[in-house]
Enzyme design. Structure first.
Site, PDB file in Angstrom:
ATOM      1  N   HIS A 212      -2.544 -16.243   8.215  1.00 10.33           N
ATOM      2  CA  HIS A 212      -1.911 -15.266   7.850  1.00 10.33           C
ATOM      3  C   HIS A 212      -2.461 -14.177   8.513  1.00 10.33           C
ATOM      4  O   HIS A 212      -2.371 -12.753   8.502  1.00 10.33           O
ATOM      5  CB  HIS A 212      -1.689 -14.836   6.265  1.00 10.33           C
ATOM      6  CG  HIS A 212      -1.012 -15.728   5.428  1.00 10.33           C
ATOM      7  ND1 HIS A 212       0.130 -16.200   5.986  1.00 10.33           N
ATOM      8  CD2 HIS A 212      -1.343 -16.749   4.626  1.00 10.33           C
ATOM      9  CE1 HIS A 212       0.788 -17.019   5.543  1.00 10.33           C
ATOM     10  NE2 HIS A 212      -0.111 -17.497   4.420  1.00 10.33           N
TER      11      HIS A 212
ATOM     12  N   PRO B  28       0.949  -1.369   0.187  1.00 16.36           N
ATOM     13  CA  PRO B  28      -0.231   0.002   0.019  1.00 16.36           C
ATOM     14  C   PRO B  28       0.673   1.298  -0.035  1.00 16.36           C
ATOM     15  O   PRO B  28       1.686   1.294   0.728  1.00 16.36           O
ATOM     16  CB  PRO B  28      -0.822  -0.162   1.169  1.00 16.36           C
ATOM     17  CG  PRO B  28      -0.018  -1.037   2.156  1.00 16.36           C
ATOM     18  CD  PRO B  28       1.209  -1.595   1.353  1.00 16.36           C
ATOM     19  N   GLU B  29       0.499   2.173  -0.855  1.00 17.56           N
ATOM     20  CA  GLU B  29       0.979   3.543  -0.769  1.00 17.56           C
ATOM     21  C   GLU B  29      -0.190   4.338  -0.271  1.00 17.56           C
ATOM     22  O   GLU B  29      -1.067   3.928  -0.219  1.00 17.56           O
ATOM     23  CB  GLU B  29       1.646   3.701  -2.403  1.00 17.56           C
ATOM     24  CG  GLU B  29       2.589   2.685  -2.770  1.00 17.56           C
ATOM     25  CD  GLU B  29       3.257   3.131  -4.128  1.00 17.56           C
ATOM     26  OE1 GLU B  29       3.438   4.174  -4.294  1.00 17.56           O
ATOM     27  OE2 GLU B  29       3.748   2.214  -4.791  1.00 17.56           O
TER      28      GLU B  29
ATOM     29  N   ARG C 229      18.070  19.900  -2.242  1.00 18.64           N
ATOM     30  CA  ARG C 229      18.712  18.662  -2.451  1.00 18.64           C
ATOM     31  C   ARG C 229      19.182  18.257  -3.535  1.00 18.64           C
ATOM     32  O   ARG C 229      19.013  18.465  -4.623  1.00 18.64           O
ATOM     33  CB  ARG C 229      17.496  17.530  -2.139  1.00 18.64           C
ATOM     34  CG  ARG C 229      16.628  17.808  -0.883  1.00 18.64           C
ATOM     35  CD  ARG C 229      17.548  17.402   0.529  1.00 18.64           C
ATOM     36  NE  ARG C 229      17.732  16.047   0.395  1.00 18.64           N
ATOM     37  CZ  ARG C 229      17.150  15.181   0.913  1.00 18.64           C
ATOM     38  NH1 ARG C 229      16.064  15.391   1.700  1.00 18.64           N
ATOM     39  NH2 ARG C 229      17.544  13.870   0.981  1.00 18.64           N
TER      40      ARG C 229
END
Length: 287
Positions: free
Chosen positions: A94, A2-3, A154
DNA sequence: CATTACCTGCAA
DNA sequence: TTGCAGGTAATG
């Protein structure tokens, strides 16, 4: 798995199912290492009897605001899945955490790889967690010039930087690749070399990709399901992720897969030119 | 910055 | 059998 879009769709689909529900019992907890804080005994004791006030998300954490000032924070990592069922538990080997609710339903946490983690936090704990993460890309407060400013500071390459949760929250391997493709930027470009126009393109691309992913229910490659147990459809719209050897939807060139920051990285070598990247093997002769 | 570890299942 | 997978923390 999952993002940001997957965690968001889970939060949105769980909210109507469990908001205002009482957690009457922890019916199963068979992988105690998933509990990061407090110790398992205090975790169980504090959790039982709490009422769920609302369900939210910060970065890739699901946040269940409870009564008495507590928050249950849950991170799905790679293979975690969180669903509510009302019938007999389809709990298998699970399924590591089962919460029984006061309406007879149960919240199941299933996680074959056992990377998922839970924390029970007080207000200070939530604030500390929040402070670890960069801006939420879909937040109205987050503007193109914020991203441009952060990029300018950056010197790292774009792909690893966008995966860094303290730089920007919620992106992962899929949506970084998709965003860079939409922005027509090479994953190895040094962040500070982006022009203002490119930074704006990246900003727009990230927001578009994430919004479309949420709208299409998130990406189900293997494990992801929303809070009702339904698969998502975002994977049907990928432009480059997992499409090595297939045509770029924009120019028809063959999608390439390279390794960047130890992660499989998908890109269109034509739309996302490597000019200006210190790749070690210049793709073009300079002139 | 790169490598390793954490785990399991699945495809090559 | 090997390598790879949506994530992240802990090492050199």
């Amino acid at each position: 798995m999952p993002e940001l879009p997957e965690v968001e769709t889970i939060a949105q689909s769980l909210a109507p199912q469990i908001a205002q529900r009482l957690i009457v019992a922890v019916e199963k907890l068979d992988w105690e290492r998933m509990v990061e804080t407090p110790d398992v005994r205090a975790f169980l004791q504090t959790l039982e009897g709490r009422r769920v006030a609302r369900v939210g998300r910060r970065a890739k954490w699901l946040l269940f605001a409870l009564d008495a000032g507590w928050t249950l924070a849950l991170h799905l990592r790679m293979s975690g899945r969180l669903c509510v069922y009302d019938a007999a538990p389809p709990a298998d080997q699970h399924t590591h955490l089962v919460l029984a609710l006061d309406n007879g339903q149960r919240l199941f946490f299933r996680d074959p790889r056992k990377f998922g983690r839970v924390r029970l936090l007080d207000g200070a704990g939530v604030a500390a967690l929040d402070a670890q993460y960069g801006p939420e890309p879909l937040d109205d407060q987050f503007q193109a010039h914020d991203l441009a400013q952060r990029l300018a500071r950056r010197r790292t390459r774009l792909k690893p930087l966008l995966l860094e949760q303290a730089f920007i929250a919620g992106l992962g391997n899929i949506y970084v690749d998709e965003s860079l493709w939409l922005a027509r930027l090479h994953p190895l470009r040094a962040a500070h070399t982006l022009t203002p126009e490119e930074a704006t393109r990246l900003y727009q691309a990230i927001r578009t990709v994430l919004q479309q992913a949420i709208a299409s229910g998130g990406s189900t490659l293997r494990d992801y399901r929303n809070g009702y147990g339904d698969v998502g459809h975002t994977q049907e719209y990928f432009s480059v992720y997992g499409r090595k050897g297939k045509p770029c939807p924009r120019c028809g060139a063959t999608v390439a897969r390279v390794v960047v920051a130890q992660r499989g990285t998908h890109l269109c070598p034509i739309c996302q030119p490597s000019e200006g990247c210190a790749t070690g093997a210049p793709a073009l002769v300079d002139n």
